[in-house]
Design a protein around this motif. Structure first.
Motif, PDB file in Angstrom:
ATOM      1  N   UNK A 122       0.831  -1.209   0.000  1.00  0.00           N
ATOM      2  CA  UNK A 122       0.000   0.000   0.000  1.00  0.00           C
ATOM      3  C   UNK A 122       0.862   1.254   0.000  1.00  0.00           C
ATOM      4  N   UNK A 123       1.916   1.261   0.823  1.00  0.00           N
ATOM      5  CA  UNK A 123       2.784   2.433   0.893  1.00  0.00           C
ATOM      6  C   UNK A 123       3.456   2.718  -0.448  1.00  0.00           C
ATOM      7  N   UNK A 124       3.671   1.672  -1.238  1.00  0.00           N
ATOM      8  CA  UNK A 124       4.346   1.848  -2.530  1.00  0.00           C
ATOM      9  C   UNK A 124       3.402   2.281  -3.636  1.00  0.00           C
ATOM     10  N   UNK A 125       2.091   2.164  -3.437  1.00  0.00           N
ATOM     11  CA  UNK A 125       1.152   2.417  -4.539  1.00  0.00           C
ATOM     12  C   UNK A 125       0.113   3.493  -4.250  1.00  0.00           C
ATOM     13  N   UNK A 126      -0.196   3.769  -2.984  1.00  0.00           N
ATOM     14  CA  UNK A 126      -1.260   4.719  -2.674  1.00  0.00           C
ATOM     15  C   UNK A 126      -0.792   6.162  -2.839  1.00  0.00           C
ATOM     16  N   UNK A 127      -1.680   7.062  -3.233  1.00  0.00           N
ATOM     17  CA  UNK A 127      -1.344   8.491  -3.300  1.00  0.00           C
ATOM     18  C   UNK A 127      -0.881   9.017  -1.942  1.00  0.00           C
ATOM     19  N   UNK A 128      -0.154  10.136  -1.981  1.00  0.00           N
ATOM     20  CA  UNK A 128       0.485  10.647  -0.773  1.00  0.00           C
ATOM     21  C   UNK A 128      -0.509  11.025   0.314  1.00  0.00           C
ATOM     22  N   UNK A 129      -1.716  11.412  -0.014  1.00  0.00           N
ATOM     23  CA  UNK A 129      -2.668  11.868   1.008  1.00  0.00           C
ATOM     24  C   UNK A 129      -3.228  10.721   1.845  1.00  0.00           C
ATOM     25  N   UNK A 130      -3.091   9.471   1.399  1.00  0.00           N
ATOM     26  CA  UNK A 130      -3.631   8.324   2.138  1.00  0.00           C
ATOM     27  C   UNK A 130      -2.701   8.025   3.316  1.00  0.00           C
ATOM     28  N   UNK A 131      -3.204   8.274   4.526  1.00  0.00           N
ATOM     29  CA  UNK A 131      -2.401   8.141   5.739  1.00  0.00           C
ATOM     30  C   UNK A 131      -2.718   6.879   6.531  1.00  0.00           C
ATOM     31  N   UNK A 132      -3.963   6.413   6.521  1.00  0.00           N
ATOM     32  CA  UNK A 132      -4.370   5.282   7.355  1.00  0.00           C
ATOM     33  C   UNK A 132      -4.632   4.059   6.491  1.00  0.00           C
ATOM     34  N   UNK A 133      -4.016   2.946   6.882  1.00  0.00           N
ATOM     35  CA  UNK A 133      -4.219   1.672   6.190  1.00  0.00           C
ATOM     36  C   UNK A 133      -5.020   0.737   7.091  1.00  0.00           C
ATOM     37  N   UNK A 134      -6.092   0.180   6.559  1.00  0.00           N
ATOM     38  CA  UNK A 134      -6.838  -0.894   7.228  1.00  0.00           C
ATOM     39  C   UNK A 134      -6.575  -2.180   6.452  1.00  0.00           C
ATOM     40  N   UNK A 135      -5.887  -3.103   7.094  1.00  0.00           N
ATOM     41  CA  UNK A 135      -5.479  -4.349   6.449  1.00  0.00           C
ATOM     42  C   UNK A 135      -6.352  -5.478   6.985  1.00  0.00           C
ATOM     43  N   UNK A 136      -7.096  -6.124   6.092  1.00  0.00           N
ATOM     44  CA  UNK A 136      -8.092  -7.125   6.489  1.00  0.00           C
ATOM     45  C   UNK A 136      -7.731  -8.468   5.843  1.00  0.00           C
ATOM     46  N   UNK A 137      -7.125  -9.393   6.602  1.00  0.00           N
ATOM     47  CA  UNK A 137      -6.889 -10.740   6.060  1.00  0.00           C
ATOM     48  C   UNK A 137      -8.207 -11.479   5.891  1.00  0.00           C
ATOM     49  N   UNK A 138      -8.313 -12.230   4.810  1.00  0.00           N
ATOM     50  CA  UNK A 138      -9.551 -12.919   4.440  1.00  0.00           C
ATOM     51  C   UNK A 138      -9.252 -14.400   4.251  1.00  0.00           C
ATOM     52  N   UNK A 139     -10.143 -15.256   4.762  1.00  0.00           N
ATOM     53  CA  UNK A 139     -10.019 -16.700   4.574  1.00  0.00           C
ATOM     54  C   UNK A 139     -11.295 -17.216   3.921  1.00  0.00           C
ATOM     55  N   UNK A 140     -11.165 -17.735   2.708  1.00  0.00           N
ATOM     56  CA  UNK A 140     -12.320 -18.215   1.953  1.00  0.00           C
ATOM     57  C   UNK A 140     -13.461 -17.208   1.972  1.00  0.00           C
ATOM     58  N   UNK A 141     -13.134 -15.948   1.694  1.00  0.00           N
ATOM     59  CA  UNK A 141     -14.135 -14.901   1.596  1.00  0.00           C
ATOM     60  C   UNK A 141     -14.583 -14.319   2.917  1.00  0.00           C
ATOM     61  N   UNK A 142     -14.117 -14.842   4.044  1.00  0.00           N
ATOM     62  CA  UNK A 142     -14.554 -14.372   5.361  1.00  0.00           C
ATOM     63  C   UNK A 142     -13.479 -13.479   5.975  1.00  0.00           C
ATOM     64  N   UNK A 143     -13.865 -12.229   6.306  1.00  0.00           N
ATOM     65  CA  UNK A 143     -12.941 -11.292   6.924  1.00  0.00           C
ATOM     66  C   UNK A 143     -12.616 -11.745   8.341  1.00  0.00           C
ATOM     67  N   UNK A 144     -11.321 -11.759   8.693  1.00  0.00           N
ATOM     68  CA  UNK A 144     -10.888 -12.286   9.981  1.00  0.00           C
ATOM     69  C   UNK A 144     -10.662 -11.201  11.024  1.00  0.00           C
ATOM     70  N   UNK A 145     -10.124 -10.060  10.617  1.00  0.00           N
ATOM     71  CA  UNK A 145      -9.829  -8.972  11.547  1.00  0.00           C
ATOM     72  C   UNK A 145      -9.418  -7.764  10.723  1.00  0.00           C
ATOM     73  N   UNK A 146      -9.151  -6.664  11.401  1.00  0.00           N
ATOM     74  CA  UNK A 146      -8.627  -5.472  10.746  1.00  0.00           C
ATOM     75  C   UNK A 146      -7.442  -4.963  11.542  1.00  0.00           C
ATOM     76  N   UNK A 147      -6.307  -4.812  10.868  1.00  0.00           N
ATOM     77  CA  UNK A 147      -5.107  -4.237  11.475  1.00  0.00           C
ATOM     78  C   UNK A 147      -4.961  -2.824  10.932  1.00  0.00           C
ATOM     79  N   UNK A 148      -4.922  -1.834  11.822  1.00  0.00           N
ATOM     80  CA  UNK A 148      -4.873  -0.429  11.410  1.00  0.00           C
ATOM     81  C   UNK A 148      -3.476   0.115  11.650  1.00  0.00           C
TER      82      UNK A 148
END
Length: 746
Positions: free
Chosen positions: A399-425
């Motif tokens: 994300x840091x390598x591809x997102x525009x400069x104004x994007x400050x917060x990343x929400x990273x959501x690992x998914x298992x077989x289509x089911x969201x497991x958690x969110x790491x901010x």
């Protein structure tokens, strides 16, 4: 981006740098304090602070013929390094032993042993096989003047044929240099102890009451014989081990085991002396070989293999991650960052395409991307990395390598077989500030957020290109072992599996596996004599066909609400059962506790494992509690109804290391009596898993897993349903991520 947000970002970065400096200082102080405490406790030399640090690993602890730390046939008070998994093969006097030992904590270890005694002519068997468990506890560490002391229970839950208890002390001394053999000096270990049972049978010096008579191998075994522990005659034993260098070891011991059964009841060998002599050689860092002269008449051999998750067989080689380049170096000062791109659908599509390609290089799959002026939520699939923390780090840097400069917060959501497991901010500025910080992992964890993830992506989220429908297949080899048949203790089937999976939409899975046996002898094993319904003991009948349908099922998993996870499965779940299974799990992201409920209606499959069923069906289900105990330990309790209709509970505990190694044990107690259960009295066993990444040296989520039961019976048995929820969820929640967070920068 508004000026107040920019001010917050700048002040936050300044605070972060100050916090990172404080973490470094606190870590240095804590390390000094820990070293001082260890020295006072005898774990480190008292003068450790005055010497240069040494990174040479300590020589492997030598094991005895029972697979425990010790001399030749007697125990010592030593402990293996924490987390060590050891396998010992030994034999003398018509006896062969294979022992699996796990150092579960620094102060406790457990062992499982399989013992073959040839020409014993005992209990109706010419060659007799015995299974037993041991447990050892360190009572206190070795100090400058005091020895290390341990207490052990040998064969405490088997037939009792090798039952013994002991208290033993060991003290090590440095020896001076001596010629070419001990050019730099050596180490001398002196051991002395007192034993009961087998270890109190020779030249006893007293007795603590009367030791109850045990029926030995004619009983069902498996039940701890509490009334025998530390009862009856006791005797002294002892020995010494001199290691002149890191390779060679010389042993001498005095044994208190008179081997009554082997030398008097039968004539396996002749015991002429209580003294044993041995020489051992450290052939490889993990392998030690030994040759011995025992009891004045026998030659013995042993091989000891010790593996530790902290010292993998091969070094893991992964492609270098993308560096986190501070935005001010390529996007100018923050005041110049604009958000005009947000309204451009074409730009958003381009962002998704670049991010998907970046993630693909790191082995991750983009499930969906939702981007705003200051926040981006990435849902991704991790088919490569054993540690979810490693996937979090890779996704964040993508994300840091591809997102525009104004994007400050990343929400990273690992998914298992289509089911969201958690969110790491994570804040992007934290990644920029900490990537090369000496305490980067701890500092990043301190400012990371962990939260529940919504069941579905937001309305403006863009799905990954070409993800669904998805079809995949593979052909892999398999090895299916079978243990402890008296006529042939180890049987094996070898062949290939054809696996196929179709995912029509997120959360849906249709999967099947065809198995072709190429060679094997499980089909020649003994038939069941169980008085219960044969829910597991007909493995021989299920092994008659060479081509079988192992499973074929459809599964749906989803998020029904906050902190809730659900699964519904229908089909042929495993070789023996098919039916309908449903499960719901409550597990908050930040909680160490999880609660689950599962219900299954299953029918026993035909022996040929095609599409037919037998005339046996049962409703089985369990309420489960899961507790993360910290430091890799996890406990689980399942209460409910089992396949044979019995009701009870299963208790288990496992230890998982940051690199994916795991080892654990379990036992079940149900309303089936020991007499009806049969040999073993109740269900119990050990299980372990070794990730392929530590063997192959490249990232992989696959592993080699094994469950070992001393005896397979029908009481306390559960159906094997693919895709149970807790194992999917646990590793992506806060406690699971924290345990392996050091790998976030891999």
């Amino acid at each position: 981006m508004s000026q107040p947000i920019l001010r917050c970002r700048r002040s936050g970065a300044a605070l972060l740098r100050a916090a990172a400096a404080a973490v470094v200082l606190a870590g240095a102080v804590a390390t000094q304090g820990i070293s001082q405490n260890l020295a006072e406790d005898g774990a480190l030399p008292p003068d450790i602070g005055s010497e240069e640090p040494s990174f040479t690993p300590l020589p492997a602890t030598s094991l005895n013929f029972y697979g425990s730390p010790g001399g030749i046939d007697m125990p010592s008070a030593e402990m293996l390094p924490d987390g060590t998994f050891a396998t010992t093969l030994s034999g003398f006097g018509g006896q062969n032993r294979i022992t699996l030992t796990f150092q579960a904590t620094p102060w406790m270890s457990g062992s499982f042993r399989y013992h073959q005694m040839r020409n014993l002519n005992l209990f109706g068997f010419k060659t007799y096989y015995d299974r037993s468990f041991d447990v050892r506890f360190r009572l206190w560490r070795e100090g400058r003047y005091r020895p290390q002391v341990a207490l052990g229970l040998q064969d405490f839950s088997g037939t009792g044929l090798f039952g013994a208890e002991y208290i033993v002390a060991s003290k090590s001394f440095r020896t001076p240099a001596w010629g070419g053999l001990a050019r730099d000096g050596g180490r001398l270990m002196l051991t002395g102890g007192v034993g009961w049972g087998r270890l109190g049978s020779y030249n006893s010096i007293g007795s603590l009451g009367r030791r109850p008579t045990y029926s030995g191998a004619t009983s069902r075994g498996g039940e701890p014989s509490y009334d025998q522990w530390f009862r009856g005659p006791y005797a002294l034993f002892g020995g010494l081990e001199w290691r002149p260098n890191d390779k060679l070891g010389l042993k001498l011991e005095y044994s208190s085991d008179t081997y009554v059964t082997e030398t008097q009841t039968t004539s396996s060998f002749t015991r002429r002396s209580p003294f044993n002599f041995g020489v051992e050689y450290q052939w490889k860092p993990a392998t030690r070989l030994g040759a011995y002269y025992l009891y004045g008449s026998e030659i013995g051999l042993s091989a000891q293999i010790q593996l530790n998750p902290r010292h993998p067989v091969t070094r893991l080689a992964v492609p270098a991650p993308y560096p986190v380049q501070p935005r001010e170096q390529w996007a100018g000062p923050p005041e110049s960052w604009d958000t005009a791109w947000v309204d451009s659908g074409e730009t958003l599509q381009g962002l998704r395409a670049r991010l998907a390609e970046t993630l693909k290089r790191d082995g991750l799959v983009l499930e969906s991307l939702e981007v705003g002026a200051e926040t981006a939520e990435l849902r991704y699939r991790n088919p490569r990395y054993t540690a979810q923390a490693a996937a979090v780090g890779r996704a964040a840097r993508a994300l840091a390598a591809t997102m525009p400069a104004s994007v400050e917060t990343f929400r990273l959501v690992p998914v298992s077989d289509g089911m969201a497991l958690s969110a790491v901010i994570l804040r992007r500025s934290d990644l920029e500030a900490l990537e090369f910080d000496p305490r980067s992992s701890a500092a990043l964890l301190a400012v990371a957020g962990f939260a529940d993830a919504a069941g579905k992506p937001g309305p403006t989220a863009m799905a990954g290109p070409g993800l669904y429908p998805d079809f995949s297949w593979s052909v892999v080899q398999y090895a299916s072992p079978s243990y402890f048949d008296p006529s042939l203790p180890f049987r094996l089937d070898l062949g290939v599996d054809l696996r196929a999976t179709y995912r029509p939409a997120p959360g849906w899975r249709i999967s099947g596996k065809l198995r072709q046996r190429v060679w094997g002898n499980i089909k020649d094993g003994r038939l069941s004599n169980s008085v219960l319904a044969h829910v597991r003991t007909d493995a021989t009948l299920y092994a008659q066909e060479a081509t079988t349908l192992e499973n074929l099922y459809v599964a749906r998993q989803w998020r029904p609400g906050r902190n809730l996870y659900a699964r519904l499965s229908l089909g042929y779940f495993e070789a023996m059962y098919g039916g309908l299974s449903g499960e719901i799990l409550w597990k908050p992201v930040g909680s160490r506790l999880g609660l689950g409920l599962e219900g299954n209606y299953v029918i026993q499959r035909d022996y040929d494992q095609r599409f037919g069923f037998q005339d046996y069906d049962v409703f089985t289900g369990h309420a489960s509690a899961y507790l993360d105990l910290g430091k890799g330990y996890a406990a689980q309790v399942d209460v409910g109804r089992y396949l044979a209709g019995d009701v009870g509970a299963t208790f288990s505990i496992d230890r998982t290391f940051a690199n994916g190694w795991s080892f654990g044990g379990f036992f079940s107690q149900t309303n089936v009596s020991a007499a009806d259960f049969g040999e073993g009295s109740f269900d119990k066993g050990l299980r372990f898993r070794i990730p392929l990444s530590s063997l192959l040296g490249k990232p992989s989520r696959a592993g080699l897993g094994l469950v070992i039961r001393p005896v397979q019976r029908d009481g306390g048995q559960r159906v094997h349903v693919p895709g149970r929820l807790y194992d999917q969820v646990r590793e992506a929640h806060r406690s699971g991520l924290e345990a392996e967070w050091a790998r976030v920068w891999e």
